[in-house]
Design an enzyme around this catalytic site. Structure first.
Site, PDB file in Angstrom:
ATOM      1  CD  GLU A  53      -3.010  -1.142   2.182  1.00 20.22           C
ATOM      2  OE1 GLU A  53      -2.364  -1.357   3.505  1.00 20.22           O
ATOM      3  OE2 GLU A  53      -4.334  -1.060   2.133  1.00 20.22           O
TER       4      GLU A  53
ATOM      5  CD  GLU B 160      -3.689  -6.607   3.555  1.00 20.04           C
ATOM      6  OE1 GLU B 160      -3.521  -7.286   2.501  1.00 20.04           O
ATOM      7  OE2 GLU B 160      -2.838  -5.615   3.584  1.00 20.04           O
TER       8      GLU B 160
HETATM    9  N1  COA Z   1       3.650  -8.305  11.516  1.00 19.36           N
HETATM   10  C1  COA Z   1       4.585  -8.601  12.758  1.00 19.36           C
HETATM   11  N2  COA Z   1       5.502  -9.531  12.407  1.00 19.36           N
HETATM   12  C2  COA Z   1       5.719 -10.062  11.178  1.00 19.36           C
HETATM   13  C3  COA Z   1       4.881  -9.797  10.096  1.00 19.36           C
HETATM   14  C4  COA Z   1       4.023  -8.794  10.325  1.00 19.36           C
HETATM   15  N3  COA Z   1       3.241  -8.259   9.386  1.00 19.36           N
HETATM   16  N4  COA Z   1       5.369 -10.448   9.172  1.00 19.36           N
HETATM   17  C5  COA Z   1       6.200 -11.139   9.727  1.00 19.36           C
HETATM   18  N5  COA Z   1       6.475 -11.185  10.997  1.00 19.36           N
HETATM   19  C6  COA Z   1       7.496 -11.781  11.875  1.00 19.36           C
HETATM   20  C7  COA Z   1       7.207 -13.100  12.146  1.00 19.36           C
HETATM   21  O1  COA Z   1       6.508 -13.099  13.143  1.00 19.36           O
HETATM   22  C8  COA Z   1       8.636 -13.700  12.127  1.00 19.36           C
HETATM   23  O2  COA Z   1       9.005 -13.346  13.518  1.00 19.36           O
HETATM   24  P1  COA Z   1       9.697 -14.245  14.518  1.00 19.36           P
HETATM   25  O3  COA Z   1      11.122 -14.693  13.864  1.00 19.36           O
HETATM   26  O4  COA Z   1      10.000 -13.581  15.807  1.00 19.36           O
HETATM   27  O5  COA Z   1       9.028 -15.674  14.896  1.00 19.36           O
HETATM   28  C9  COA Z   1       9.446 -13.061  11.426  1.00 19.36           C
HETATM   29  O6  COA Z   1       8.766 -11.828  10.988  1.00 19.36           O
HETATM   30  C10 COA Z   1       9.823 -13.550  10.085  1.00 19.36           C
HETATM   31  O7  COA Z   1       8.696 -14.201   9.396  1.00 19.36           O
HETATM   32  P2  COA Z   1       8.684 -15.595   8.924  1.00 19.36           P
HETATM   33  O8  COA Z   1       7.220 -15.771   8.343  1.00 19.36           O
HETATM   34  O9  COA Z   1       9.043 -16.643   9.616  1.00 19.36           O
HETATM   35  O10 COA Z   1       9.416 -15.406   7.527  1.00 19.36           O
HETATM   36  P3  COA Z   1       9.639 -15.618   5.974  1.00 19.36           P
HETATM   37  O11 COA Z   1      10.872 -15.351   5.459  1.00 19.36           O
HETATM   38  O12 COA Z   1       9.560 -17.192   5.917  1.00 19.36           O
HETATM   39  O13 COA Z   1       8.341 -14.864   5.555  1.00 19.36           O
HETATM   40  C11 COA Z   1       6.865 -12.988   5.128  1.00 19.36           C
HETATM   41  C12 COA Z   1       8.192 -13.540   5.473  1.00 19.36           C
HETATM   42  C13 COA Z   1       6.804 -11.600   5.183  1.00 19.36           C
HETATM   43  C14 COA Z   1       6.574 -13.453   3.763  1.00 19.36           C
HETATM   44  C15 COA Z   1       5.709 -13.719   6.153  1.00 19.36           C
HETATM   45  O14 COA Z   1       6.345 -13.673   7.252  1.00 19.36           O
HETATM   46  C16 COA Z   1       4.561 -13.090   5.918  1.00 19.36           C
HETATM   47  O15 COA Z   1       3.804 -13.671   4.995  1.00 19.36           O
HETATM   48  N6  COA Z   1       3.997 -12.280   6.718  1.00 19.36           N
HETATM   49  C17 COA Z   1       2.686 -11.739   6.840  1.00 19.36           C
HETATM   50  C18 COA Z   1       2.617 -10.590   5.860  1.00 19.36           C
HETATM   51  C19 COA Z   1       1.309 -10.285   5.966  1.00 19.36           C
HETATM   52  O16 COA Z   1       0.235 -10.723   6.226  1.00 19.36           O
HETATM   53  N7  COA Z   1       1.114  -8.745   5.906  1.00 19.36           N
HETATM   54  C20 COA Z   1      -0.155  -8.162   5.824  1.00 19.36           C
HETATM   55  C21 COA Z   1      -0.320  -7.874   7.104  1.00 19.36           C
HETATM   56  S1  COA Z   1      -1.728  -6.486   7.179  1.00 19.36           S
END
Ligand code: COA
Length: 725
Positions: free
Chosen positions: A114, A134
């Site tokens: 965004e 989301e």
């Molecule tokens: N908010 C808070 N913490 C987040 C986060 C978010 N949006 N996205 C990832 N994290 C944290 C995880 O809890 C994890 O923390 P930890 O190491 O303390 O357990 C760390 O970031 C790494 O995330 P992880 O998923 O283990 O790594 P990855 O490399 O496999 O994947 C992403 C990275 C970003 C692709 C994945 O974390 C993801 O899909 N996140 C959600 C994104 C999302 O939904 N965003 C929209 C939110 S409105």
């Protein structure tokens, strides 16, 4: 280009000057999520840029592994959570007269995308993957993503991306209009730094080419969605489809938002998005899905183990037993490029097993989800053998032979001999004593359980069983490996059935008692499926195999673990005796026409006969509510026992196991999360009531309330909070 030292701004965002370009550098590891401090830093950074009229453009870049990967999910729980400051920042950013350019790498997701869409230009390295995920958290984008994405790529693709939550690769995003240009990072630097260097140079040349900074300003909020007129019923059809999944209210909300984006002025669309966002943020589905997001990540962490524990390397995997399970397990490794040796006792069984794996891959290829070349590449990683010695150079060997203790011990002893020192030996048992199997190898520190779920190449869950003597690095290695093969893993201690199957036992027990009392399989399954579970217990066991279920009960009996109650699981044992193994023999709790389950009066007859034999009274007043209470509450109760005994490290691990492995609905968050939503006192009351049902007490302790559950109910605590702070 020279960088002048930046005035200190609110961490974790820094503002710098690079010649005539201003730079906002975001650094909020691990994924640059938008914490309140990050948003404050962005706001302050923009103000610094606005206060420097000599600068021609603003570049936004994030350090580390990714551009901003979303809003900080944990901050959504805060009662004062609001999107307002961020949204007004984005509006101000876009409204400026000088170009703002986002440099993208990693996974710009959610609030990160965004931000990028509010910028005037988006430059990305080719490996970038973008998305609005989301919906996976039961939410919708709340910072104008629903309004900007359709304006950039059209409503059809935008709705698809938002409703699936899937990511789009940068080259496709370029074609679709979401990315303006792919750039190549400067070599010899960490990825983010290489991007920054190349990006700043590119922005400078863009400024020169454009003949004036203002020419680069292009506001997505002012664009009209590309792609021409949509079919007249596009949105009504999309709403009708979303209505089929009312448990995920975000799906219909996204349709409303996408429609607003293409039919209303931006400001009105903004109001629609805000209204839908506020609704879904409060929904039970979103609370459940957010809980699971963090539970899944927490489950990968093992209390007491240092983060930097040296792990063993897994380059080659061996599997003993090429049945459905062994073959499915092998596919997981071949899929990620790890060579596998599949060992069977006879050439015939081996050929059957390898053919099954090939057939599975061929079916995937036929659906267009894999190329024929990929099928061959994966089959090339799979070697079959009838020679146990071939396992001697494997780093991990998983035995997936029949669920029988004597056989498992015999295989374990051979593996203890054949496997090289330092190799990990895993058992895929689903119920048996992992410690006893570990001892049989003669090297229990190398041993643990890896409980895969059928079909093992599809189901996401891996239940990892930590034996009494499992070496910490063995456990940590397998937990890490689980991520590599795209599984979600949770640890269980050793007990009958571990976490999942142990909790399933009282659930199946009550299903069978209810059948004897006069309920039909269809009635039981319907009541459970109405709760959102993928499959009721009868359909589930018919699919998994009644022979498998019955043999587990029989093995439990041999180990002295059955109650002194001849009616216990009597129906399952009877069906097994009669050769009614479920789907695979065409009859089990149901009879089958192909895969379609049909009611079978014969099962009712058998149930009635067993009821007579065991003195169970038949009734005609069994309600759906009774079925739900009698199946789910003892399951929850068992979960509380498991927590109290330390078999599960955390309540969230139980929820992960049930949602990822047993078809428990993710929109209800898992059995523990659901228990808190129902209210623990109500569960305790129902367990007590059912225990008194026959007036004869509860001689076998089936309804004994777990002390932890009783305590939490009495003290007004949530079961989900057990072990926290
Ligand atoms: N908010 C808070 N913490 C987040 C986060 C978010 N949006 N996205 C990832 N994290 C944290 C995880 O809890 C994890 O923390 P930890 O190491 O303390 O357990 C760390 O970031 C790494 O995330 P992880 O998923 O283990 O790594 P990855 O490399 O496999 O994947 C992403 C990275 C970003 C692709 C994945 O974390 C993801 O899909 N996140 C959600 C994104 C999302 O939904 N965003 C929209 C939110 S409105």
């Amino acid at each position: 280009m020279t960088a002048t030292p930046a005035p200190a701004l609110t961490a974790p965002v820094r503002f710098e000057r690079h010649g005539l370009i201003g730079l906002l550098r975001i650094a909020n590891p691990p994924v640059n999520a938008l914490s309140p401090a990050t948003v404050a830093g962005l706001i302050a950074g923009l103000a610094a840029f606005e206060a420097a009229p000599d600068l021609q453009a603003l570049v936004i870049h994030a350090e580390g592994r990714t551009f901003v990967a979303g809003g900080d999910i944990s901050s959504f729980e805060a009662p004062d959570f609001s999107t307002v400051p961020y949204n007004s920042f984005l509006a101000r950013l876009e409204a400026g007269q000088r170009p703002v350019i986002a440099l993208l790498h990693g996974t710009p997701l959610g609030g990160g995308l965004e931000l990028a869409m509010a910028c005037h230009r988006r430059l990305a390295v080719a490996s970038t993957r973008l998305g609005l995920p989301e919906v996976k958290l039961g939410l919708i984008p709340g910072s104008l993503g629903t309004q900007r994405l359709p304006r950039l790529v059209g409503a059809v693709l935008a709705l698809d991306l938002m409703q699936s939550g899937r990511m789009i690769a940068a080259p496709d995003a370029l074609q679709a209009g979401l990315v303006d240009e792919l750039i190549v990072a400067a070599p010899g630097l960490p990825a983010a730094d290489g991007l920054l260097q190349a990006g700043l140079a590119r922005v400078q040349s863009l400024l020169a080419e454009a003949g004036g900074a203002a020419a680069l300003v292009r506001r997505s909020s002012a664009q009209t969605a590309p792609g021409g007129p949509l079919p007249a019923d596009f949105f009504s059809q999309a709403l009708a489809t979303a209505a089929r999944k009312p448990q995920y209210p975000a799906l219909a909300g996204l349709v409303r938002c996408a429609e607003a984006a293409v039919t209303l002025p931006f400001a009105q669309g903004e109001a629609v998005e805000a209204e839908v966002f506020a609704g879904v943020l409060r929904s039970g589905a979103s609370a459940s899905l957010r809980h699971l997001f963090f539970a899944e990540r927490e489950a990968a962490k093992i209390p007491g183990l240092p983060k930097d524990l040296p792990l063993r390397e897994i380059r080659r995997v061996g599997i003993v037993g090429a049945g459905t399970m062994g073959g499915g397990i092998a596919m997981n490794f071949a899929n990620v490029g790890i060579p596998v040796v599949l060992v069977e006792a006879t050439p015939e069984a081996l050929d059957r097993g390898v053919a099954l794996v090939r057939a599975n891959y061929a079916a995937t290829a036929a659906k267009g989800r894999m190329s024929l070349a990929q099928v061959e590449q994966r089959m090339g990683l799979l070697q079959g053998s009838t020679d146990f010695e071939r396992l001697s150079d494997c780093d991990l060997v998983i035995e997936a032979v029949f669920e029988n203790m004597a056989l498992k011990k015999e295989v374990a002893a051979r593996l203890g001999q054949v496997c090289r020192p330092g190799a990990i030996i895993a058992t895929n048992t689903s119920t048996l004593d992992v410690d006893a199997i570990a001892e049989a190898t003669g090297r229990p520190a190398d041993v643990l359980g890896t409980h895969f779920f059928s079909p093992a190449n599809v189901m996401r869950l891996l239940e990892v069983v930590r034996g009494a003597k499992t070496a910490p690095e063995v456990l940590a290695t397998v937990m890490k490996l689980a991520g590599r093969i795209h599984k979600v893993a949770a640890v269980s201690g050793v007990c009958y059935g571990f976490i999942g199957n142990r909790m399933a036992e009282p659930y199946m027990r009550e299903a069978e008692f209810l059948l004897m009392e006069g309920a039909t399989p269809a009635q039981i399954d319907a009541a459970i499926e109405a709760q959102g579970l993928a499959m009721g217990p009868c359909r589930m066991l018919d699919m998994a195999g009644i022979d498998v279920g019955a043999k587990t009960v029989i093995e439990l009996g041999k180990a002295g673990g059955l109650p002194d109650d001849p009616s216990y699981r009597a129906l399952c044992r009877k069906l097994f005796e009669l050769g009614r193994f479920g789907q695979k023999t065409g009859a089990g709790y149901y009879r089958y026409a192909g895969r379609t389950a049909l009611p079978d009066p014969e099962v009712e007859r058998i149930s009635a006969a067993l009821a007579a034999e065991h003195g169970v009274q038949r009734r005609s007043d069994i309600s759906a509510a009774e079925i739900v209470e009698r199946l789910l509450y003892p399951l929850i109760n068992e979960g509380a026992l498991i927590l109290e005994e330390g078999i599960a490290y955390r309540p969230g691990d139980i929820d992960i196991i049930w949602t990822a492995g047993y078809g428990f609905p993710d929109h209800r968050g898992g059995p523990v999360f659901l228990a808190d939503a129902i209210g623990l006192p109500a569960i305790v009351e129902a367990l007590t009531r059912h225990g008194q049902r026959h007036g004869a007490g509860d001689p076998h302790g089936y309804w004994r309330v777990a002390p932890l559950l009783a305590r939490c109910a009495a003290e007004g605590r949530r079961l989900s909070d057990v072990g926290r702070g």
